[in-house]
Design a protein around this motif. Structure first.
Motif, PDB file in Angstrom:
ATOM      1  N   UNK A  79       0.809  -1.227   0.000  1.00  0.00           N
ATOM      2  CA  UNK A  79       0.000   0.000   0.000  1.00  0.00           C
ATOM      3  C   UNK A  79       0.843   1.279   0.000  1.00  0.00           C
ATOM      4  N   UNK A  80       1.926   1.301   0.767  1.00  0.00           N
ATOM      5  CA  UNK A  80       2.736   2.537   0.832  1.00  0.00           C
ATOM      6  C   UNK A  80       3.290   2.884  -0.548  1.00  0.00           C
ATOM      7  N   UNK A  85       3.270   6.294  -5.379  1.00  0.00           N
ATOM      8  CA  UNK A  85       3.206   6.481  -6.840  1.00  0.00           C
ATOM      9  C   UNK A  85       2.055   7.433  -7.179  1.00  0.00           C
ATOM     10  N   UNK A  86       0.901   7.188  -6.526  1.00  0.00           N
ATOM     11  CA  UNK A  86      -0.269   8.046  -6.796  1.00  0.00           C
ATOM     12  C   UNK A  86       0.061   9.502  -6.478  1.00  0.00           C
ATOM     13  N   UNK A  87       0.746   9.699  -5.364  1.00  0.00           N
ATOM     14  CA  UNK A  87       1.015  11.068  -4.924  1.00  0.00           C
ATOM     15  C   UNK A  87       2.129  11.717  -5.740  1.00  0.00           C
ATOM     16  N   UNK A  88       3.260  11.025  -5.847  1.00  0.00           N
ATOM     17  CA  UNK A  88       4.443  11.659  -6.443  1.00  0.00           C
ATOM     18  C   UNK A  88       4.399  11.668  -7.971  1.00  0.00           C
ATOM     19  N   UNK A  89       3.846  10.640  -8.577  1.00  0.00           N
ATOM     20  CA  UNK A  89       3.915  10.559 -10.035  1.00  0.00           C
ATOM     21  C   UNK A  89       2.591  10.912 -10.711  1.00  0.00           C
ATOM     22  N   UNK A 289      12.876   5.251  -3.568  1.00  0.00           N
ATOM     23  CA  UNK A 289      13.080   6.074  -4.772  1.00  0.00           C
ATOM     24  C   UNK A 289      12.058   7.205  -4.841  1.00  0.00           C
ATOM     25  N   UNK A 290      10.943   7.027  -4.150  1.00  0.00           N
ATOM     26  CA  UNK A 290       9.888   8.036  -4.247  1.00  0.00           C
ATOM     27  C   UNK A 290       9.817   8.962  -3.034  1.00  0.00           C
ATOM     28  N   UNK A 291      10.816   8.895  -2.141  1.00  0.00           N
ATOM     29  CA  UNK A 291      10.827   9.931  -1.112  1.00  0.00           C
ATOM     30  C   UNK A 291      11.649  11.106  -1.647  1.00  0.00           C
TER      31      UNK A 291
END
Ligand code: MLT
Length: 400
Positions: A79-80, A85-89, A289-291
């Motif tokens: 889930x995280x 991905x939803x938030x950052x990309x 990678x997404x922080x």
């Protein structure tokens, strides 16, 4: 005896990259001291950035502890990671519940064939990333429409001339041409799919390479796309995860089949049945990678490859070849106007540089070569020197 899947016999003899490797090996057998530079396959070459690598090692280390151990995870992904991905990309344009984490786009393209079965008709760009066509053929799909993408139409198909198909594959930034579709073109594509009640399969594996702020990075920037489009995403080319393996597919809840059933429900069934989720280590790498640090590192990696792409692009422009790509994509697509495999041999023997013959991506690629920017800056600079020398000399000979 077991009868062969008859569709396998319909495939072209070999996948493009093994053929290139075969020719490379043959050349090296005859020229063991040659120092080849590969600008062929689009495979990342540079080491992982520090923070992202650290996330992976922590995940691996954690597995050796009671607190950090995990077995099977949710088949749809952690889930995280889906939320990040939803938030950052996607800037939350897409709900995290519609994002399915996978072991990479190529694998998901294979599984997409199970989703649609053998009866669907498809349209693909020509030139095309071979995996869409080959996996469709393996599934037994028979009606394949090739959408010509050439300098004449600025590498965007003339949709007014296209028949309806059930599925439309579209890759932007494009592999192999490096061309990107602008907002107006993507709006056209979405309307076209909507009018025809087709499903668009949008491959955004190279979206992180888009530098021009006016070019959409995801099809969901186009209003209404969430009613008709599936999108493929990947950590391969933005984080250097070609070997780590991590990607995702967005299947929006609004997407329906003809009978009103949800596409997402069937996709969920497929991933739960024949895929047990991406590796827990790679998913934690993806979360890293997404922080904030990871995002900066990915930008850095992408900038490095784009620097190479620009060097290659500049060279061919300087030498007077028609070129596309290399500005918002890690591929440079060059028109040599000669049979692609002849140019391949000439560059291999004359410059010891490996590039990919455009004809390997379809009929519309004949005469072109694809140069990949996925190498070190040093090797790319060396390749530029060798190519300049070889191509200038070849032109001189042609003139004499
Ligand atoms: C390519 O060179 O086109 C790559 O292999 C694409 C991929 O990631 O499969």
């Amino acid at each position: 005896m077991v009868s062969r899947n008859p569709h396998m016999a319909k495939l072209k003899a070999g996948y493009l990259f093994p053929e290139i490797n075969k020719r490379k090996r043959a050349f090296l057998e005859k020229n063991p001291d040659a120092k080849l530079i590969s600008l062929g396959i689009g495979d990342t070459t540079q080491p992982l950035e520090k923070h992202i690598a650290y996330s992976l090692t922590q995940a691996a280390f954690g597995l050796g502890t009671p607190e950090g151990y995990s077995g099977y995870g949710p088949e749809q992904g952690q889930p995280v990671l889906r939320e990040r991905i939803a938030e950052k990309l996607y800037r939350n344009r897409i709900h995290s519940d519609d994002i399915f984490i996978s072991d990479g786009s190529k694998c998901d393209i294979g599984r997409l064939q199970l989703l649609f079965g053998s009866e669907v008709s498809i349209a693909v760009q020509d030139p095309v990333y071979p995996v869409y066509v080959d996996t469709s053929i393996m599934m037994g799909q028979q009606e394949i429409i090739y959408m010509n993408c050439s300098p004449e139409n600025n590498f965007f198909p003339d949709l007014s001339k296209l028949p309806r198909t059930d599925l439309i594959y579209f890759c932007s930034p494009n592999n192999p041409t490096g061309a990107t579709a602008n907002r107006a073109q993507l709006e056209q594509l979405v309307s076209f799919a909507k009018e025809n009640k087709s499903i668009l399969i949008f491959d955004a594996a190279y979206s992180m390479y888009i530098q021009d702020p006016t070019i959409p990075k995801t099809i969901y920037e186009i209003p209404g796309a969430d009613e008709i489009a599936i999108e493929l995403g990947s950590f391969s080319k933005m984080a250097g995860f070609t070997g780590v393996r991590l990607g995702w597919t967005v299947v929006p809840a609004k997407l329906e089949f003809e009978d009103g059933s949800l596409v997402k429900r069937d996709w969920d069934r497929i991933v739960s049945t024949c895929f047990n989720g991406a590796s827990n280590i790679s998913q934690i790498g993806g979360i890293g990678a997404l922080d904030e640090l990871g995002m900066a590192e990915m930008q850095n990696m992408v900038s490095g490859y784009l620097w190479n792409a620009r060097k290659l692009r500049d060279l061919f422009v300087e030498l007077g070849y028609p070129v596309v790509g290399g500005d918002n994509a890690p591929y440079v697509w060059v028109n040599f106007g000669e049979p692609s495999w002849d140019v391949f041999e000439s560059l291999l023997c004359g410059a010891q540089v490996v590039a990919t013959p455009g004809s390997g991506f379809g009929g519309a690629g004949e005469g072109f070569m694809r140069f990949s920017a996925f190498n070190s800056a040093k090797n790319t600079e060396e390749a530029v020197v060798r190519l300049r020398k070889h191509l200038t000399a070849t032109k001189e000979v042609a003139r004499v």
